[in-house]
Design an enzyme around this catalytic site. Structure first.
Site, PDB file in Angstrom:
ATOM      1  CB  CYS A  77      -0.980  -0.058   1.176  1.00  0.00           C
ATOM      2  SG  CYS A  77      -2.292   1.151   1.035  1.00  0.00           S
ATOM      3  CG  HIS A  92      -3.398  -3.856   3.374  1.00  0.00           C
ATOM      4  ND1 HIS A  92      -2.430  -3.308   4.180  1.00  0.00           N
ATOM      5  CD2 HIS A  92      -4.016  -2.814   2.772  1.00  0.00           C
ATOM      6  CE1 HIS A  92      -2.464  -1.997   4.096  1.00  0.00           C
ATOM      7  NE2 HIS A  92      -3.418  -1.658   3.245  1.00  0.00           N
ATOM      8  CD  GLU A 149      -0.990  -6.362   5.575  1.00  0.00           C
ATOM      9  OE1 GLU A 149      -0.664  -6.823   4.465  1.00  0.00           O
ATOM     10  OE2 GLU A 149      -1.155  -5.146   5.778  1.00  0.00           O
TER      11      GLU A 149
END
Ligand code: XMP
Length: 547
Positions: free
Chosen positions: A102, A187, A189
């Site tokens: 990002c 993202h 994660e």
């Protein structure tokens, strides 16, 4: 041991990046996004040598692993504003693989001559991303990624190529033609991101060439060697709160050093949960504690809190009294000057207290175990031991299991230092503590007894599903009826949240049947409670505790 460095630009999910990579078996460390990386990169960086030492967890060199790659986290800021932190430029000349997530991608693009601009409308949530066919993968792949961004790349820096595009037409995956640099607008994660683990795994293993070395057993070995060598027979005093962290720290000390060398001190402030002191004592004795000091100081705390209603004043009073009693009681132990002070500080505690790890300099807890005059003095003398300071909460739980700490302690929900005082709104009295203790114990007992909803092959309970649950006593009473008699009882709120680390939290979506039955049980069993509510506020904007 191979290591991945994460530069934290202030994203809510930086912690998650670290945990996901550790779950893959690779050690991670987090530093502020603008940290000076001179000493870490050493001769790899080509710019002038660093004049300021890097900020490791305690000021020592954070370079205790073999650095294989760097992840640049997201951020709430924009790269083109002064608030957007700038990384040490040496990351671009050190030759290590980089993964920008990002803001991290936008940063890499911007710093290398590309353009980043605001989107007409922020992109948030699940967005389809299509990655072009590559040399290894013969056909394009489409998956749902998780996005949260207000800026986009509008011109790629020289050498950058767009490999994947979002359904809205913006660059989503960018790679460098000749350097091992990768960027994701989404993202990986976040658990809702499809293929997120696969993506992180291919960066960590495929690109950085890491080998799995981060296991709890390996960690314990290193910590044990370090503990034995550092203390060389000197006494170690550990302040115990009864929570998971300090109990696991106690287990580690007791199973590593001579138990006679280990002094454990626990303060019963009268603000503890039902039966807590008895359970803590039993758990520590079972772990082999020989020098266990239980300081019973309920009266002192309750008189100090008399008449106080302001949350911060209550917290400060408790914090100050903790320190006074701690100093008085440690002096009473008569330990030699050279004793070590141990505490169960976690990696996330250091981040929250802004100790130079990560970018979150705000302190959310005004009474916190990272600092007190005694701790500060011992830290200055180099006599502080924090054997869990590289671990996340779930890793501490795994360590506890490895060391044989009781499952009941290991899976225990977090409990705040000021205890029930921050769960009794307004003035704290002995009577209110007793009422809250009873109600809270019933709530927790029911959560442990009731199975989690849905498919539940492991037989998990509601308690296991919830990150933290407790009851809060409000400073108001309401009218009700019991039998034919008017009842004017206290109002209780139940709180149950799911969270990764307490920094953000969602309300637990309680099965209504359980919630209603638990509320009925509480009003039936605790006669002073007239009414029960359920707190449906997430964090932010609310906090987990009420005060
Ligand atoms: P808040 O209420 O800030 O809580 O959203 C986040 C997490 O921290 C715990 N908490 C504390 N823990 N001392 C502690 O050791 C404190 O003063 C304190 N205040 C909050 C809280 O229970 C939650 O897990």
């Amino acid at each position: 041991m191979d290591k991945i460095l994460i530069l934290d630009f202030g994203s809510q999910t930086t912690q998650l990046i670290g945990r996901r990579i550790r779950e893959l078996g690779v050690y991670t460390e987090i530093l502020p996004g603008n940290a000076d990386l001179g000493a870490i990169l050493g001769s790899r960086g080509t710019s002038p040598a660093a004049s300021v030492p890097p900020q490791g967890a305690h000021g020592e060199s954070p370079h205790d692993g073999s650095l294989r790659g760097i992840v640049l986290s997201g951020s709430p800021e924009s790269v083109y504003t002064p608030e957007g932190a700038v990384p040490d430029r040496r990351i671009y000349s050190c030759g290590l693989p980089l993964l920008g997530i990002c803001y991290g991608l936008q940063r890499m693009n911007f710093d290398n001559g590309g353009r980043v601009e605001p989107l007409p409308r922020r992109e948030y949530g699940g967005v389809k991303v299509t990655v072009k066919a590559g040399r290894r993968r013969g056909r394009p792949v489409t998956f749902t990624a998780w996005m949260s961004h207000g800026d986009t790349l509008t011109e790629l820096a020289p050498g950058f190529v767009e490999k994947g595009t979002s359904e809205t037409g913006y660059p989503a995956v960018v790679v460098h033609e000749t350097k091992p640099w990768y960027g994701l607008q989404f993202h990986p994660e976040v658990s809702h991101c499809e293929r997120g683990t696969e993506i992180l795994s291919s960066f960590v293993f495929g690109i950085c060439g890491c080998t799995r070395g981060w296991t709890m057993a390996a960690y314990v070995e290193t910590v044990r060697e370090d503990l034995t060598a550092r203390t060389s027979g000197a006494p170690v005093l550990l302040l115990i709160s009864g929570g998971v962290d300090s109990t696991v720290a106690a287990a580690l000390l007791l199973k590593t050093l001579d138990p006679h060398q280990v002094y454990l001190m626990y303060m019963d402030t009268g603000l503890m949960r039902k039966d807590e002191t008895r359970e803590v004592r039993a758990a520590l004795e079972k772990l082999g504690a020989k020098n266990l000091y239980l300081v019973m100081c309920e009266d002192e705390f309750l008189s100090a809190l008399k008449g106080l209603t302001e949350p911060e004043v209550k917290r400060k009073t408790i914090g100050d009294l903790f320190i006074t009693i701690q100093e008085r009681e440690t002096a009473r132990l008569g330990l030699p000057e050279n004793y070590y002070l141990a505490q169960g500080t976690l990696y996330t505690d250091l981040i929250e207290s802004g100790k130079g790890v990560g970018n979150k300099a705000h302190v959310i807890k005004s009474h916190h175990n990272v600092g007190s005059p005694l701790v500060d003095a011992k830290r200055r003398e180099g006599r502080i031991i924090e054997p869990l300071d590289k671990l996340y909460k779930d890793e501490v739980r795994a360590l506890g299991r490895l060391l044989g700490v009781d499952e009941d302690v290991v899976r225990r929900h977090p409990f705040p230092g000021p205890g029930l005082a921050v769960r009794i709104l307004g003035e704290v009295t002995r009577e209110k503590c007793a009422i809250l203790r009873e109600a809270d114990a019933l709530f927790i007992q029911e959560l442990k007894r009731r199975p989690a909803p849905g498919k539940n092959p492991e037989g998990r309970s509601l308690y296991d599903e919830i990150w933290q649950a407790f009851a809060v006593l409000l400073p108001i009473r309401s009218v009700g009826v019991a039998g034919d008699i008017r009842r004017y009882g206290w109002v209780l709120s139940l709180r149950a949240v799911i969270s990764a680390d307490g920094m953000t939290a969602d309300v637990y979506p309680f099965p209504p049947k359980d919630l209603i039955e638990i509320a009925t049980l509480i009003t039936n069993e605790v006669k002073d409670i007239g009414r029960v509510g359920y707190d449906i506020s997430s964090k932010p904007p609310a906090t987990i505790e009420w005060e």
